[in-house]
Design a protein around this motif. Sequence first.
Motif, PDB file in Angstrom:
ATOM      1  N   SER A  15       0.801  -1.234   0.000  1.00  0.00           N
ATOM      2  CA  SER A  15       0.000   0.000   0.000  1.00  0.00           C
ATOM      3  C   SER A  15       0.827   1.275   0.000  1.00  0.00           C
ATOM      4  CB  SER A  15      -0.927   0.010   1.214  1.00  0.00           C
ATOM      5  OG  SER A  15      -0.178   0.049   2.423  1.00  0.00           O
ATOM      6  N   ILE A  16       2.109   1.201   0.310  1.00  0.00           N
ATOM      7  CA  ILE A  16       2.927   2.417   0.433  1.00  0.00           C
ATOM      8  C   ILE A  16       2.961   3.217  -0.869  1.00  0.00           C
ATOM      9  CG2 ILE A  16       5.284   3.253   0.739  1.00  0.00           C
ATOM     10  CD1 ILE A  16       5.606   1.248   3.006  1.00  0.00           C
ATOM     11  N   PRO A  17       3.211   2.605  -2.049  1.00  0.00           N
ATOM     12  CA  PRO A  17       3.201   3.411  -3.284  1.00  0.00           C
ATOM     13  C   PRO A  17       1.850   4.082  -3.538  1.00  0.00           C
ATOM     14  CG  PRO A  17       4.247   1.279  -3.664  1.00  0.00           C
ATOM     15  CD  PRO A  17       3.617   1.203  -2.319  1.00  0.00           C
ATOM     16  N   PHE A  18       0.745   3.376  -3.267  1.00  0.00           N
ATOM     17  CA  PHE A  18      -0.593   3.950  -3.454  1.00  0.00           C
ATOM     18  C   PHE A  18      -0.804   5.125  -2.511  1.00  0.00           C
ATOM     19  CE2 PHE A  18      -5.177   4.130  -2.624  1.00  0.00           C
ATOM     20  CZ  PHE A  18      -5.679   4.159  -3.921  1.00  0.00           C
ATOM     21  N   ALA A  19      -0.333   4.977  -1.257  1.00  0.00           N
ATOM     22  CA  ALA A  19      -0.461   6.065  -0.279  1.00  0.00           C
ATOM     23  C   ALA A  19       0.357   7.285  -0.713  1.00  0.00           C
ATOM     24  CB  ALA A  19      -0.013   5.577   1.096  1.00  0.00           C
ATOM     25  N   ASN A  20       1.553   7.056  -1.222  1.00  0.00           N
ATOM     26  CA  ASN A  20       2.393   8.163  -1.689  1.00  0.00           C
ATOM     27  C   ASN A  20       1.735   8.917  -2.844  1.00  0.00           C
ATOM     28  OD1 ASN A  20       4.438   7.691   0.172  1.00  0.00           O
ATOM     29  ND2 ASN A  20       5.560   6.318  -1.197  1.00  0.00           N
ATOM     30  N   MET A  21       1.092   8.178  -3.743  1.00  0.00           N
ATOM     31  CA  MET A  21       0.436   8.805  -4.896  1.00  0.00           C
ATOM     32  C   MET A  21      -0.722   9.699  -4.465  1.00  0.00           C
ATOM     33  SD  MET A  21       0.271   5.697  -7.658  1.00  0.00           S
ATOM     34  CE  MET A  21      -0.933   6.600  -8.614  1.00  0.00           C
ATOM     35  N   HIS A  22      -1.355   9.366  -3.335  1.00  0.00           N
ATOM     36  CA  HIS A  22      -2.524  10.125  -2.888  1.00  0.00           C
ATOM     37  C   HIS A  22      -2.203  11.043  -1.702  1.00  0.00           C
ATOM     38  CE1 HIS A  22      -4.352   6.944  -5.304  1.00  0.00           C
ATOM     39  NE2 HIS A  22      -5.411   7.724  -5.421  1.00  0.00           N
ATOM     40  N   ASP A  23      -0.908  11.254  -1.459  1.00  0.00           N
ATOM     41  CA  ASP A  23      -0.453  12.198  -0.428  1.00  0.00           C
ATOM     42  C   ASP A  23      -1.042  11.923   0.948  1.00  0.00           C
ATOM     43  OD1 ASP A  23       1.137  13.676  -2.224  1.00  0.00           O
ATOM     44  OD2 ASP A  23      -0.614  14.781  -2.924  1.00  0.00           O
ATOM     45  N   ILE A  24      -1.047  10.673   1.334  1.00  0.00           N
ATOM     46  CA  ILE A  24      -1.476  10.310   2.684  1.00  0.00           C
ATOM     47  C   ILE A  24      -0.335   9.560   3.366  1.00  0.00           C
ATOM     48  CG2 ILE A  24      -3.956  10.249   2.196  1.00  0.00           C
ATOM     49  CD1 ILE A  24      -3.803   7.309   1.745  1.00  0.00           C
ATOM     50  N   SER A  25      -0.472   9.337   4.654  1.00  0.00           N
ATOM     51  CA  SER A  25       0.571   8.661   5.416  1.00  0.00           C
ATOM     52  C   SER A  25       0.913   7.314   4.787  1.00  0.00           C
ATOM     53  CB  SER A  25       0.115   8.457   6.867  1.00  0.00           C
ATOM     54  OG  SER A  25       0.985   7.592   7.553  1.00  0.00           O
ATOM     55  N   GLN A  26       2.209   7.017   4.728  1.00  0.00           N
ATOM     56  CA  GLN A  26       2.644   5.770   4.104  1.00  0.00           C
ATOM     57  C   GLN A  26       2.031   4.543   4.778  1.00  0.00           C
ATOM     58  OE1 GLN A  26       6.958   5.790   4.047  1.00  0.00           O
ATOM     59  NE2 GLN A  26       6.972   6.688   1.992  1.00  0.00           N
ATOM     60  N   LEU A  27       1.824   4.612   6.084  1.00  0.00           N
ATOM     61  CA  LEU A  27       1.282   3.466   6.816  1.00  0.00           C
ATOM     62  C   LEU A  27      -0.211   3.614   7.091  1.00  0.00           C
ATOM     63  CD1 LEU A  27       4.153   2.780   9.389  1.00  0.00           C
ATOM     64  CD2 LEU A  27       3.690   1.608   7.232  1.00  0.00           C
ATOM     65  N   TYR A  28      -0.887   4.430   6.296  1.00  0.00           N
ATOM     66  CA  TYR A  28      -2.321   4.670   6.503  1.00  0.00           C
ATOM     67  C   TYR A  28      -3.113   3.364   6.433  1.00  0.00           C
ATOM     68  CZ  TYR A  28      -7.090   6.216   5.482  1.00  0.00           C
ATOM     69  OH  TYR A  28      -8.444   6.387   5.496  1.00  0.00           O
TER      70      TYR A  28
END
Length: 402
Positions: free
Chosen positions: A55-68
């Motif tokens: 999920s980390i790459p997806f979180a980075n793309m959407h500007d949310i916490s890496q461990l969201y």
Amino acid sequence: MAKDTPNASGYTPNALSKRKQNSTGVFSMPSAGSVLMVSVSCLMVLSLIMVASASIPFANMHDISQLYFFKNQLMYMGIGLAAAFMAYKVRLLWLYDMLTLASALMMVILLLIATLLFGDAINGSKRWIEIGPFNFQVAELAKLVMVMFTADFVVRRGTEVRQGYGGIFRMGVLVMVLVGLFLSQPDFGSLVIIIGVILAIFFVAGAPWSQSGFLVVGGLIGAAYAVMFQEYRMTRATSFLDPFDDIQGSDYQLARSLIAFGRGEITGVGYGESVQKLAHLPEAHTDFLLAITGEELGLVGVLTVLALEALVIASAMRISYTALKNRQMRLSYTAFGFAVIFIGQGVINSGMNMGLMPTKGLTLPFFSYGGSSMLISLVMVGILLNIHKNTSKIPTAQCRHY
């Protein structure tokens, strides 16, 4: 009375006999409850590990916490464990009270209607409803309630189920209501699971072959109608036959999933080293988490996950068989129904990841990212452990109530 005399090893015959009994006990087969808890715990740990990675790459793309997504999965696991503990402690007889079952069924229908009226459309489907700060997928609750309602129905209406078509027609009215609500969302995958588990429980309850054939034919006709008159369903139903004929269109997810498995080979490319999760496989932490596992941990990782899923299913079946031997039919059918749900979702999710089945939005139990699925699956485990704990304690005279 003659006293025991020590032998050459220093043990008396009675002490030696006890020592042999204790020694035998060490190697006895673990209980179904123990295997179930260990298997589910291992799957949950693996889920957290792989969700964090995928999920980390997806979180980075959407500007949310890496461990969201990792934190969300962990939060739902905590809520699920609390709910499972309550399900473990509740009186089994209360679960099969007619008022309880009728209230639960009515709540599911009302929530499904509320989802259609007030739910937010996500990826073109209205499957989630906001309950406080959480998004909840009512279909997961419907699976749990329908298993318990059907388990009670085939016992309470046993004569109708085994003789003639009265039982299946009564259940058919309810199923048609659910069909209308689920196809309106649309959520074809969950509907298939629910109809499949109803059919399975009716079959093991002794419904005639003609009834089963009637249900199968009716289900196939309904499925064909749903697929043929919706272009996107027809595309999904046929795209897996050649997953590389439209790699930039209908086959995009499936082709990327197969590429991920191919890269992983036996031992994988290494944890965190997946390429397909880098925007190639959209939302890889959800339906296609098994493919990322195959890429990073290889065949070894995939077989580990599937073996743990198999142990969960085998434990549920063993609990069902024990209740069946004690003639606690409601408990037996309930445990069997939960096992069928785990089998159905496991086969469909792993099959679509491997290109063996059309893609459907169904989670791999206890592994894929999904709060509603994790919560309800853990409640099912709580009920299974409750059955396992109490099935041997129920007096013979009261078995007919269970």
